[in-house]
Structure formats: C-alpha cells, structure tokens
Design an enzyme around this catalytic site. Sequence first.
Site, short mmCIF file in Angstrom:
data_model
loop_
_atom_site.label_atom_id
_atom_site.label_comp_id
_atom_site.label_asym_id
_atom_site.label_seq_id
_atom_site.Cartn_x
_atom_site.Cartn_y
_atom_site.Cartn_z
N ASP A 74 0.29 34.49 55.58
CA ASP A 74 1.13 33.79 56.55
C ASP A 74 0.48 32.47 56.95
O ASP A 74 -0.53 32.46 57.67
CB ASP A 74 1.34 34.67 57.78
CG ASP A 74 2.37 34.11 58.74
OD1 ASP A 74 2.82 32.97 58.53
OD2 ASP A 74 2.72 34.81 59.71
N CYS A 109 8.13 28.46 61.14
CA CYS A 109 7.62 29.47 60.21
C CYS A 109 8.23 29.39 58.81
O CYS A 109 7.52 29.50 57.81
CB CYS A 109 7.78 30.87 60.79
SG CYS A 109 9.49 31.44 60.97
N HIS A 113 10.68 36.19 61.58
CA HIS A 113 9.47 35.44 61.22
C HIS A 113 9.36 35.46 59.70
O HIS A 113 9.73 36.44 59.05
CB HIS A 113 8.23 36.04 61.86
CG HIS A 113 6.98 35.29 61.57
ND1 HIS A 113 6.87 33.93 61.77
CD2 HIS A 113 5.79 35.69 61.05
CE1 HIS A 113 5.66 33.54 61.41
NE2 HIS A 113 4.99 34.59 60.97
#
Length: 652
Positions: free
Chosen positions: A335, A255, A312
């Site tokens: 994202d 991530c 995250h």
Amino acid sequence: HHTDKFKEPERLVVRRGQPFCVTLVLKPGGAKFTPGVTSFTITVQTGPLPRQESDTEVSFALTDGSLDTDAWSVSAVPGPAEDTVLLTVCSSADASIGLYSLRLDQDTTQTNLGHFTLLFNPWCTRDAVYMSSKVKRNEYVLSQHGLIYRGTPKRIKALPWNFGQFEEGILDICLKILDDNPKFVSDADQDCSARRNPVYVTRVLSAMINSQDDHGVLTGNWGEITDGVHPGEWVGSGDILCKWAQYGPVCYGQCWVFAAIACTVSRALGIPCRVVTNFGSAHDTDANLLIEKIYDMDMSENLSNDSIWNFHVWVDSWMARRDLAPKYNGWQASDPTPQENSEGVFCCGPAPVKAIKEGDLTMKYDTPFIFAEVNADVVEKVQLPNGNVVEISSSTKRVGKCISTKSVGSNRRHDITHKYKYTEGISHEASFAQTSCVQIKLVEGMAVGSDFEIYALLTNNCMDARSCTFMLFARTVSYNGKQGDNCKHFQDFPLVCLSELRVPLKLEYQSYGPTLTADRLIQVSALTLGEESMDFCKAQKTIVLDEPDIDIQVIAPPTDKLTLVNPLPERLRKCSFTVEGVGLTGSHCISSHLLPSFRVEDVGPKEEAKACLKLSPSAAGSTVLLVNFDSSKLRNIKGFIDMDVEKEETEI
C-alpha cells in the site's frame, strides 16, 4: 521478451533469465572468428559503483557448448553476413533489474558494446515473479488500461484508468524512482544488488510512490484543495510520472491514485500487479484490531485516530516469497498510500495475502495492519449530554467487504474477498437496543442535482406503545469517512410508536449541494433513544449519488463527439474535458484548459457541454480512450470507450 510495446525502438529492453542476441561486426583486416578457437569474456555492470562481490558486475567467458540458463553466460556463432558474429547472451534469472553496460574483453582490448535494460520476467519459470497463466500475464503485465473500483459495497462504481507503462519515457522514470530512493542514496551498490529481489523492489516502491519521507512521486491531500490538481481529475499515470520527473512531488493524490501509480511502475519493471479495492476499510492506528467510533447526540463523530473508510485502494503484486515458507508465494499486498510508519518509513508491505487470510501476523511485511483493514471489529458509542459514554452497537462484519479487482480479460468486477478472509457465517452484530429498531430506506433515482426523499422505518419490538426521542440526520461525507456539514436533520423529535412508523426526510439539492464533495456521498444516520429504558438504536447508510454519463459518440470517421448534459439546477462554469489514451495522446493527457480549439463554454441547467478534438494516433490497434469532465460545481465525471484505431487521424 515481450518488450516490443515499449515505445523506444532504439533501446534494448530484455527480461532476465532469457537469451538475447547481439550482432558484432568485425574490424576489417582483423582476426576471423573461429568457433572453438576464438575466446573472449563478456562483462556486464549495473549501478554507479559495480562490484563483483555484490553481483553488480559479472564477467563470464565464451562457452563452447550450450548456454547456462542458471547464470550469466554467452555463446557465439558466425553471423549471416561476412565478418559478423552472432552473440547470444543469457542473463541470470536472479540478476538485479536496471540499466546495464555490455563490454567485450579480448586479450588486452576492451570494447563497449552498448547498454541494455533488464527487467523481471514473468515468462521465466526460474524468475521469482513467474506467472504460469498466459491470460493473467496479459492482464497483469501487458495491459495498459484497467478499472479501479470505488463507492460503497451496495453501489460499486468502476473508474477507468490508463496505466500506460509502455509509453515513451515511462520506463526511464520508473528506474529513476528506484535511483532516487533513500536506500540508493545511502548505499548505491547494496541497493542495486538488492534489486534482484521483487520483494525489496516492491517495498521501495511502496515508500517512493508517496512523498511523505522523501521526494517521492505523489503528495496526498484529503482536505480542501486550493492548489495543484484535484485527485479526482487524473485519468492516467503518465502525466503524474512525467510531472514528477521534471518538477518533483506532484500535487495531489488519494488512495486510488497512489495504487494506480504503483501498478504502472510494477508492470513496467515486469512485476505482475493488480489494483485492489477494500470496501469498509479499517484504519487501526493502535493495532488492537478494534475500531472505536464515538458520536455526539447529533451523530457527528468525536475526533479519533481510528477510522473506517468507505473504500481504500492498494495493489497486489505476484512473486515468490523466498524469505518465507513456500505457502506464502503468490499475491502480496502493498500500500503506497501514506498511513502509518513501517520501520521508520511511510510504506506498507508486501504482505502475503495468504498470511492475511490465515491471520499469520508475524509474516513480513506489515501483515497486522492490512489484516486489521479487512478484519477489525467495530464498537460504536454515543456521548450523552451529561458526558457519559454509552455503547450502542458492535460488529464483526463492518469492514473488509466486497474486496474487488478487475477481472482477467474483461471489464467485469472480480470479487476476491475469499482470498483475504474466510467467509463469515453467523452475523456477529450486536445492538444494545432491544425494545425497538430503526432502518433507513433509500430510493431509486438519487442523482446529483436532484431532490429526493428517503425515510427511516421505526419498529417497536414490544407488545405496548413506547415513547422515544428520534433523530435523523443527513450530512455530506468524504470517501475516507470524514464528515462534512449537516444538510438536513430532525433532532429531538419525540414520538410514540405502536408497531411501525415511517419518517420521511426530503433531501434537496439546494441543501446538500453547497457542502457536497467531489466524492458525491451523503451519509444518513438515524438514532432512537427510549425514554423509559434508555435503550439506543442506530442505523446508518451512505448514499452514492448517480452522476451523468459522458456520451462519446462515433459519428462518421474521422469525427466523434463528447457530450455531457448538466444535471444541476445551476450554471456550470470553468468547464473542461480531459482525454487520455494509449497510442492516442502519448504519456500526457490533453485538456481543454490548454487547447483553445478544445475549449468548453459555460453550461446552463439541462444544457449540453460539447467538445471536439483532433487526435493523431501513434499506433494502429485496439485501445481505450478515457475522458474526464470537470467544472466549478460538477467535479470529475469519468467516461471511456474502447476504440480500434486506424493509422489516419481521428477527430473526437
């Protein structure tokens, strides 16, 4: 135009809504330029199939007066030298970004003047990405290095990263990402026309940074990695982008790497962008705002699509939302890590941070998913040996903690949790074990390679002694919550607790070392079961093991030295240092894997790994040198140092 940092001096890079000048040299013997008399038209085109209907082709005539700053316009005056004309072109603040051709049409003659690249303009008040603060523009558009936060809410660690958006070749790669996206392939003109909108561009980047649906930049891997580059080895974006441009999807990312690439590309294109870390991040696959965790009696989780990641990472991009109400202008969360489909594609956002905070879940794009990442409730259950499932706790405060980004103008952490959610008052924690409770107590000095002792503290809340079955487990875990093997445990341990009881658990490197991941995390869980009341009580903590520092020592210029002490009680093999820095290594990193003079020998316990490297800086000024150490047993140790670079060569 604030594009002087792009390391391509032969290329014209300008920002929209702002004039730029071109000097024309007239042909000998031709007509002279006479203000108010001479007339011509300028035509600009972008994309492979430019059309006036989609504003990918625009023609505009020479004006006698001042420039029209609300549209494409051109003015001209005699140049400083004889037979020259100074042409001033102003682009629309709503023009599509990308590579343009510039042509002058006069009577029946067309003259191609060349090409220029047009970017978003955070300095222009009429641009959708306008940002009024100079210090914020410097941070979110011009800064080429930053910090990304990882760890746990109680042990937050900063990871240095080299964005390098102005390095040679990076801008072309960023434009190639736009040109390779499936929307461009299916309808190039419509895609190029839509590039006027930062919302559209950000959504395309969210899909193209990952390779899930297309030939995007980066392939994710959260399992065992036996090929490619481990995500923890990367120290900057440039190497990844260059590899993608040459070979296709790059292996591998997680991530924070996806987010860092998105930040680099956004800043290169002129969209203000910051990297954001959410600690305790929920992945709610069924969109019910509830994360259900079911454990076996050994505290291992049963397979579930829902999960809670230790952290995250995504990005916030700054822009006006002209497709929504004005109150949703500002930071937009997106994202690029491939988690769930959105409109049939693995992408997420941009979602207004204001809408996430207010719970306005109908606002585009993917606001419910990001809202759940920071707000979902958690219910924990345990499956008994007889198959029955019993609820043991619930929480409204497990997720969305210490949401972090780098501070403007400094290396401090900036907590922006209040931007994403309202402050939660009374704790909505509920435990279904009223007769006793258990806590896990950690100690100082929990470093990778060391042996240390933690303990569980059991408290009896009743007036009389109680018998219970007590279980205490330690297992390695990855940052995304995936559990590894047990490295130490007490199971089915009956005890009688009068008031308070302390149960120690010694964690030895020989037990946890073989199963430790590159994240260096150990999850400790404790569970009590009252024999009479069948009450349950659970506690859980994640240990972030301290890692050694890389000593970047400046001795006497031009010699510096990299040193790392092996903290493990075993020999390190396949040791290497990797360095990267803006103005120091170009868009590529330098690794001792590839440079014999930079090679590092095997290192015994408590011995030092050392390396020297000669750099040839390409520019003087302040920069940051990033260093990564990797080996067979000790993976991805990071360090960095601020440097003032002089023009002569420096040894490191």
